[in-house]
Enzyme design. Sequence first.
Site, PDB file in Angstrom:
ATOM      1  N   SER A 250       0.927  -1.233  -0.086  1.00  0.00           N
ATOM      2  CA  SER A 250      -0.246  -0.123  -0.014  1.00  0.00           C
ATOM      3  C   SER A 250       0.925   1.319   0.075  1.00  0.00           C
ATOM      4  O   SER A 250       2.018   1.218  -0.332  1.00  0.00           O
ATOM      5  CB  SER A 250      -0.878  -0.076   1.305  1.00  0.00           C
TER       6      SER A 250
ATOM      7  N   ASP B 118      -0.263  17.144   0.598  1.00  0.00           N
ATOM      8  CA  ASP B 118      -0.515  16.113   0.906  1.00  0.00           C
ATOM      9  C   ASP B 118      -1.809  15.741   0.995  1.00  0.00           C
ATOM     10  O   ASP B 118      -2.326  14.919   0.582  1.00  0.00           O
ATOM     11  CB  ASP B 118       0.048  15.961   2.509  1.00  0.00           C
TER      12      ASP B 118
ATOM     13  N   ARG C 298       1.147  12.805  -8.219  1.00  0.00           N
ATOM     14  CA  ARG C 298       0.072  13.364  -7.379  1.00  0.00           C
ATOM     15  C   ARG C 298       0.782  14.593  -6.602  1.00  0.00           C
ATOM     16  O   ARG C 298       0.231  15.658  -6.529  1.00  0.00           O
ATOM     17  CB  ARG C 298      -0.882  12.510  -6.615  1.00  0.00           C
TER      18      ARG C 298
ATOM     19  N   ASP D 207       2.092   4.824   2.390  1.00  0.00           N
ATOM     20  CA  ASP D 207       2.625   5.011   3.743  1.00  0.00           C
ATOM     21  C   ASP D 207       1.439   4.978   4.658  1.00  0.00           C
ATOM     22  O   ASP D 207       1.829   4.624   5.976  1.00  0.00           O
ATOM     23  CB  ASP D 207       3.440   6.340   4.022  1.00  0.00           C
TER      24      ASP D 207
HETATM   25  P1  ADP Z   1      -1.995   5.852  -0.716  1.00  0.00           P
HETATM   26  O1  ADP Z   1      -0.435   6.171  -0.946  1.00  0.00           O
HETATM   27  O2  ADP Z   1      -2.451   5.658  -2.123  1.00  0.00           O
HETATM   28  O3  ADP Z   1      -2.762   7.045  -0.032  1.00  0.00           O
HETATM   29  P2  ADP Z   1      -2.155   4.579   1.737  1.00  0.00           P
HETATM   30  O4  ADP Z   1      -1.645   3.392   2.001  1.00  0.00           O
HETATM   31  O5  ADP Z   1      -1.828   5.809   2.375  1.00  0.00           O
HETATM   32  O6  ADP Z   1      -2.222   4.596   0.083  1.00  0.00           O
HETATM   33  O7  ADP Z   1      -4.041   4.475   1.965  1.00  0.00           O
HETATM   34  C1  ADP Z   1      -4.742   5.552   2.178  1.00  0.00           C
HETATM   35  C2  ADP Z   1      -6.006   4.965   3.071  1.00  0.00           C
HETATM   36  O8  ADP Z   1      -6.565   4.066   2.685  1.00  0.00           O
HETATM   37  C3  ADP Z   1      -5.555   4.710   4.331  1.00  0.00           C
HETATM   38  O9  ADP Z   1      -5.749   5.617   5.629  1.00  0.00           O
HETATM   39  C4  ADP Z   1      -6.061   3.515   4.897  1.00  0.00           C
HETATM   40  O10 ADP Z   1      -6.570   3.555   6.104  1.00  0.00           O
HETATM   41  C5  ADP Z   1      -7.128   3.447   4.066  1.00  0.00           C
HETATM   42  N1  ADP Z   1      -7.787   2.139   3.714  1.00  0.00           N
HETATM   43  C6  ADP Z   1      -7.341   0.902   3.653  1.00  0.00           C
HETATM   44  N2  ADP Z   1      -8.166   0.105   3.127  1.00  0.00           N
HETATM   45  C7  ADP Z   1      -9.027   0.594   2.745  1.00  0.00           C
HETATM   46  C8  ADP Z   1     -10.472   0.042   1.884  1.00  0.00           C
HETATM   47  N3  ADP Z   1     -10.721  -1.277   1.796  1.00  0.00           N
HETATM   48  N4  ADP Z   1     -11.202   1.147   1.409  1.00  0.00           N
HETATM   49  C9  ADP Z   1     -11.064   2.480   1.743  1.00  0.00           C
HETATM   50  N5  ADP Z   1      -9.829   2.821   2.469  1.00  0.00           N
HETATM   51  C10 ADP Z   1      -8.981   1.960   2.980  1.00  0.00           C
HETATM   52 MG    MG Z   2      -1.302   7.964   1.769  1.00  0.00          MG
END
Ligand code: ADP
Ligand code: MG
Length: 411
Positions: free
Chosen positions: A76, A175, A188, A78
Site C-alpha cells: 500500500s 499532502d 500526485r 505510507d
Molecule cells: P495511498 O498512498 O494511495 O494514499 P495509503 O496506504 O496511504 O495509500 O492508504 C490510504 C488510506 O486508505 C489509508 O488511510 C487506509 O486506512 C485506507 N484504507 C485501507 N483499506 C481501505 C479500503 N478497503 N477502503 C478504503 N480505504 C482503505
Molecule cells: Mg496515503
Amino acid sequence: PGGVCAEVRRPCRFLVLINPQSGKGQAQPMFNNHIQHMLQEADITYTIKITERQNHARELVREADLSQWDAVVIMSGDGLLFEVVNGLMEREDWEKAIQTPLGVLPGGSGNALAASIHYYTGAQPVSGEELLVSCGFMLCKGLVSHLDLTSVCMASSKRLFSFLSLAWGFVADVDIESEKYRYVGAARFTLGTLVRLTSLRVYKGKLAYLPAEESQSLSSPAQSVSFTNDSNSSSVHSSVHSHLSRNSNCQNHLLHNSCNSNNAHKPKFNGEPPVTTQGPPDSLLVPLDQPVPAHWTVVTEEDFVLVMAVYQSHLAEDLIAAPASRLKDGNIHLIYVKAGISRQALLRLFLAMEKGTHLSTNCPFVVYVKVRALRLEPYSPKGTITVDGEVVEYGPVQAQIYDRLARIIAG
Ligand code: ADP
Ligand code: MG
C-alpha cells in the site's frame, strides 16, 4: 551492509496486508504479478489480508497473534504502514510487538518509505513497478534493520507514532489536497505542488526545537530508568534507555508525565478517541501548556511557508526531502521555509528536491537543522497538520524521536 540487526530465518511466514484502494487501486494485481513468485522462491510463505476499510489494518495488528508471523508486510502507501505502526504501539505488549520486522511494498500513491529504503541501498533511483520489484527483493533477502520512530503528541494528549514525517503549511496542504489526484499515482505530489503554488500563503505560528548536538552534550552518565517489567526486549529497552540518559532532567520529566503515561490504566476522558497511553515516556518533552525547556531553540520568525520534520530521506517517490537521513540516524531533519520566498524560488526548491539538492542551493529562506525534539504552535484556528501524510488533530503539537524503536526489512 552495515547496520543489519537480524536476518529473517527460513522457511518463514509473512502476514501481507494489501490495501485495494491505495494508489491507482492496483495493489492486489501488482502483488500477484510481481511479488508472489519471488516470495515463493525465497521459501517465504504468506497469508494475505485485504484491508476493507480505514483502520482495519490497525485493528488487525492490534489483535493479532504476532508469534505466528516472522514479518508484517504492507502492500500500500505510507498510510497503511502508519496504521500498522500505531496498531502495534497500542498493544499491551508494545515493546515486543514493535520489534516485529515490518516490510513495505509500494502499492500506494505515497510510497515514501519504500523509496527511502531503496535509496539507502545506493542503487539508481527507480519508481513504479521497478521500485516494487526492488522492495520485493529486499523482502526476499530478509535483512532486518532498526527503524527510528517519532512520538507525536497533540493538545488533546493523544499520542501517535510516526516513521516518516510531521508537516504543516505548504507540504501538509499538498499532502491532503493531492489525495484527489491519486489516480495519477506518485505524480500526485508534483501536480498538487503546482496547484498549491498558485495560492501560496503564509502560515503563522511558533516553532521551537532541541538541536541534536545540544541534546548530546547534555548527556549524563547512564541512569537506570526502568519502566517495564519485560526484561527480555533488551534492544528497545536499551534504545529507550539511551534516550533517557541523554537528558539529565529525564527523571523530572518522567514525573511530569508530559503527554502520555507508561501507566496504561490512566482514566480516559469521556467522548475522547482512545488515547495511546502505551509506549516509552517522552523524556525530552514538557507539557504543551508549559514553555519549552530553556536549552531549546525558539525560532524568532513566526511567518512560515512550510515546516516539515522528516526522519527518512523521501517524502514521496520523487521528493528527497532529507538526503542525509537514514533509517536509524536518531535525528529529526527539520526543514522550514520562511515567508517572503517567491513562488519562483519555491518552485525551484521543489524541483531541486526531486534530486535532493535543495538544501545546498543557499536559498536564504530555507533553514535545515537536525533536532531530537520539536514543538509547533500554529496561531490560526484552522489548518492542516499531517503525520506520515495523514491528517491529524490540528493545533499545538510536539514530537521527539526514538532511535531504533521499530524494525524493518531493508537493504
Ligand atoms: P495511498 O498512498 O494511495 O494514499 P495509503 O496506504 O496511504 O495509500 O492508504 C490510504 C488510506 O486508505 C489509508 O488511510 C487506509 O486506512 C485506507 N484504507 C485501507 N483499506 C481501505 C479500503 N478497503 N477502503 C478504503 N480505504 C482503505
Ligand atoms: Mg496515503
